[in-house]
Design an enzyme around this catalytic site. Structure first.
Site, PDB file in Angstrom:
ATOM      1  N   THR A   1      40.623   2.422  20.729  1.00 52.20           N
ATOM      2  CA  THR A   1      40.161   3.147  21.899  1.00 52.20           C
ATOM      3  C   THR A   1      41.419   3.390  22.735  1.00 52.20           C
ATOM      4  O   THR A   1      42.495   2.931  22.383  1.00 52.20           O
ATOM      5  CB  THR A   1      39.108   2.262  22.592  1.00 52.20           C
TER       6      THR A   1
ATOM      7  N   ARG B   1      29.581   9.433  26.695  1.00 48.97           N
ATOM      8  CA  ARG B   1      29.419   8.724  25.427  1.00 48.97           C
ATOM      9  C   ARG B   1      28.744   9.651  24.413  1.00 48.97           C
ATOM     10  O   ARG B   1      27.869  10.448  24.766  1.00 48.97           O
ATOM     11  CB  ARG B   1      28.529   7.520  25.674  1.00 48.97           C
TER      12      ARG B   1
ATOM     13  N   ASP C   1      28.698   1.492  16.552  1.00 49.65           N
ATOM     14  CA  ASP C   1      28.469   0.672  17.751  1.00 49.65           C
ATOM     15  C   ASP C   1      26.987   0.403  17.986  1.00 49.65           C
ATOM     16  O   ASP C   1      26.636  -0.410  18.838  1.00 49.65           O
ATOM     17  CB  ASP C   1      29.084   1.331  18.995  1.00 49.65           C
TER      18      ASP C   1
ATOM     19  N   ASN D   1      36.145   5.346  18.445  1.00 47.41           N
ATOM     20  CA  ASN D   1      35.744   4.034  17.951  1.00 47.41           C
ATOM     21  C   ASN D   1      36.882   3.429  17.132  1.00 47.41           C
ATOM     22  O   ASN D   1      37.906   3.055  17.689  1.00 47.41           O
ATOM     23  CB  ASN D   1      34.420   4.068  17.178  1.00 47.41           C
TER      24      ASN D   1
ATOM     25  N   SER E   1      28.410   0.228  24.307  1.00 44.81           N
ATOM     26  CA  SER E   1      29.875   0.164  24.324  1.00 44.81           C
ATOM     27  C   SER E   1      30.350  -1.094  25.034  1.00 44.81           C
ATOM     28  O   SER E   1      29.590  -1.747  25.752  1.00 44.81           O
ATOM     29  CB  SER E   1      30.417   1.397  25.056  1.00 44.81           C
ATOM     30  N   SER E   2      31.623  -1.420  24.847  1.00 54.84           N
ATOM     31  CA  SER E   2      32.269  -2.486  25.628  1.00 54.84           C
ATOM     32  C   SER E   2      33.283  -1.912  26.614  1.00 54.84           C
ATOM     33  O   SER E   2      33.978  -2.673  27.303  1.00 54.84           O
ATOM     34  CB  SER E   2      32.999  -3.455  24.694  1.00 54.84           C
TER      35      SER E   2
ATOM     36  N   THR F   1      37.382   7.180  23.411  1.00 57.88           N
ATOM     37  CA  THR F   1      37.540   6.642  22.062  1.00 57.88           C
ATOM     38  C   THR F   1      36.916   7.495  20.971  1.00 57.88           C
ATOM     39  O   THR F   1      36.020   8.307  21.229  1.00 57.88           O
ATOM     40  CB  THR F   1      36.899   5.234  21.986  1.00 57.88           C
TER      41      THR F   1
ATOM     42  N   GLY G   1      40.272  -1.954  22.792  1.00 59.58           N
ATOM     43  CA  GLY G   1      40.212  -3.268  22.141  1.00 59.58           C
ATOM     44  C   GLY G   1      38.833  -3.674  21.676  1.00 59.58           C
ATOM     45  O   GLY G   1      38.587  -4.863  21.451  1.00 59.58           O
ATOM     46  N   GLY G   2      37.886  -2.725  21.538  1.00 59.82           N
ATOM     47  CA  GLY G   2      36.556  -3.066  21.010  1.00 59.82           C
ATOM     48  C   GLY G   2      35.917  -4.151  21.846  1.00 59.82           C
ATOM     49  O   GLY G   2      35.905  -4.105  23.072  1.00 59.82           O
TER      50      GLY G   2
HETATM   51  N1  GLY Z   1      33.826   1.883  20.331  1.00 58.94           N
HETATM   52  C1  GLY Z   1      34.145   0.747  21.096  1.00 58.94           C
HETATM   53  C2  GLY Z   1      33.300   0.608  22.297  1.00 58.94           C
HETATM   54  O1  GLY Z   1      32.740   1.567  22.763  1.00 58.94           O
HETATM   55  O2  GLY Z   1      33.165  -0.472  22.795  1.00 58.94           O
END
Ligand code: GLY
Length: 573
Positions: free
Chosen positions: A384, A105, A426, A404, A455-456, A402, A476-477
């Protein structure tokens, strides 16, 4: 002089433009959505990236080698999300059952601070964390790939892993209709932050399917990465280009050399949980994905989903209520565990989860104002990307990576040829202020120098009785977690094939806003009516997620499933 350098110099001497090509551009094959193999499988968001991974598997590489090749190829063929200017997460499982989580990340640079996106009145300055130089975190991808290679490569030929990406960038490839649409949508932003020489800017007219995207500066950067490894990105000429680009940031010295020197990807322990006899391995903080996925699975496990039926009002109501509670916890408790005491065990404690559903009413929607975080977390531009790989030994890799938002910050590093992320969005810019995906956060996810933003992303591997069963993940965020969850239960509860599970309609609730989003035309009108009567606010939207997954049969046979919502492509060995 190396052949690539000779070739690129020749292009420059000839005053090469996007349209003057000395070599034949690479054709993009038509995506294949379902593939079967007894041996190995790669599923990714682009046919040319899938094929880059397969090439490595054919050459004797393992799933980790192939993952490196796919990551670099995506940086070329999927500029919206594939990247070297961003970051990602990997969950891997070896044939012997050992599991890994690699966190590459981005980090907030040393110059970043808690209130950097607020004005003098303490209000969020709209857009500052979402586009332009100040939205970028320090990229993690190259260090992540180097560490992956150093620890787990079978092939021990770094140059071979980067070469497919160099070829794609230097020769050019034909873009898909979806890519043309994406580049056209971002044209204004590209022009705002970049010189006309940026190859993502079309000199005349609009991008069309079949146009050639030639990225010579990116090819040179990739060649440096191939020659010098980590130093080829965080040092030397590449660092010079990146630091020069960041001189345009509104904060002086927003990136400094120490940010680049200090960046390190981190190996972490995967989050694990059980669901109906399956073992689930997923991503720990700084992603919320693993914890939230395990919470969701354990919240619904006591209920007979199979008897309720796929997307019946009963099953959707249960899932929505579980999602509401899980995203409330995410907002309060989750962040970078190196900076904040994330109560991982508490959030996954069975007694806590049982108590979380104690006010669940099978007949009525709960209001999100009546749900707050327990006491022990829509709309991304969906950019992503995820890939899943199983090799001939049975090693499995699940990677979500990603920039983002689509095409990240829109800032293309002049001279180095790649896009920078806008991952800083984020973070929680201010407690309760929604980010790009409508997600809110608090102290756990506040900005601090060196910290990773929450993050998700939910790269996940599933095993059963010691054998690999599933590799799954999606972009998909905020919807990533719910899409992975729903794809899993489609197979494990509703007995779908992997392809059926990936293609099935999805829906999403994230506590706030208090709305259920469903894919237009994919949920029956009867079900929607009943949900409305129960008190849910139901809203349609476009596609949710692009799941790329692999299912392993009891005899070891592989079913690769690529999501038809994108250009995603499954191919076996
Ligand atoms: N940028 C989307 C995530 O990391 O969830």
């Amino acid at each position: 002089m190396r052949p690539l350098a000779t070739f690129l110099t020749l292009l420059l001497l000839l005053g090469c433009s996007q349209t003057l090509l000395l070599t034949t551009p690479i054709d993009t094959p038509t995506p294949v959505r379902t593939a079967y193999s007894e041996k190995a499988m790669v599923v990714s968001a682009h046919p040319l990236a899938t094929q880059a991974g397969l090439k490595i598997l054919e050459a004797g590489g393992n799933a980790y080698d192939a993952a490196v090749a796919v990551q670099f190829a995506l940086a070329v063929v999927l500029p919206a999300a594939g990247n070297i200017g961003g970051g990602g997460f990997l969950v891997g499982r070896d044939d012997d059952g050992s599991t890994y989580a690699l966190d590459y990340r981005e980090t907030a640079p040393l110059a970043a601070h808690r209130d950097m996106y607020l004005d003098d009145d303490g209000q969020v300055i709209q857009g500052l964390s979402r586009e332009g130089h100040l939205s970028a975190g320090v990229p993690g991808t190259v260090d992540g790939m180097v560490q992956l290679y150093d620890s787990l490569s079978a092939l021990q030929r770094w140059d071979l892993l980067v070469q497919p990406a160099i070829d794609l960038a230097a020769q050019g490839f034909k873009i898909t209709a979806a890519e043309a649409g994406g580049l056209n949508r971002l044209a204004e932003r590209f022009r705002k932050y970049n010189p006309a020489s940026c190859p993502l800017i079309k000199a005349d007219g609009l991008w069309q399917e079949g146009d050639v995207l030639l990225q010579t500066e990116l090819a040179e950067t990739l060649q440096r990465i191939s020659d010098e490894g980590r130093e080829g990105f965080y040092g030397g000429l590449s660092a010079k280009y990146l630091l020069a680009e960041m001189k345009d940031a509104p904060i002086q010295e927003y990136f400094v050399r120490k940010d680049l020197n200090d960046y390190r990807a981190k190996w972490r322990t995967p989050i694990e949980c059980n669901y109906r006899g399956y073992k689930v391995h997923s991503m720990p903080p700084p992603s919320s994905g693993g914890i939230a996925l395990c919470q969701l699975l354990q919240l619904v496990e006591p209920y007979p989903l199979e008897d309720y039926g796929f997307q019946s009002a009963e099953s959707m109501h249960l899932i929505i209520e579980a999602e509401r509670r899980v995203y409330a916890d995410r907002a309060e408790h989750l962040g970078d565990a190196d900076f904040y005491p994330v109560p991982v065990d508490g959030l996954l404690d069975p007694a806590y989860l049982q108590q979380r559903m104690s006010d669940f009413d099978p007949e009525r929607a709960t209001s999100s104002t009546d749900i707050s975080a327990g006491a022990p977390s829509p709309r991304e531009s969906e950019e992503t990307t995820h890939y899943s790989i199983v090799d001939t030994w049975g090693n499995a890799v699940s990677v979500t990576t990603t920039l983002n938002g689509g095409y990240g910050s829109g800032v293309w590093v002049e001279g180095a040829g790649y896009l920078l992320n806008n991952e800083m969005d984020d973070f929680s810019a201010k407690p309760g202020a929604p980010n790009l995906y409508g997600l809110v956060g608090n102290e756990a996810n506040s900005i601090a120098a060196g910290k990773r933003m929450l993050s998700s992303m939910t790269p996940t591997v599933v095993s059963q009785d010691g054998a690999l069963r599933m590799v799954v993940g999606t972009p998909g965020g905020s919807t990533i977690i719910t899409s992975v969850f729903q794809t899993m239960i489609n197979v494990l509860d509703y007995d779908m094939t992997m392809s059926e599970a990936v293609q099935a309609g999805r829906f999403h609730h994230q506590w706030t806003p208090d709305k259920v989003f469903y894919e237009r035309g994919k949920v029956s009108e009867d079900t929607l009516y009943v949900l409305g009567q129960m008190g849910h606010s139901v809203n349609h939207r476009g596609g949710i997620g692009r799941v790329d997954a692999i299912l392993v049969g009891l005899g070891g046979e592989l079913e690769g499933a690529a999501d038809p919502r994108g250009d995603d492509h499954a191919q076996g060995l």
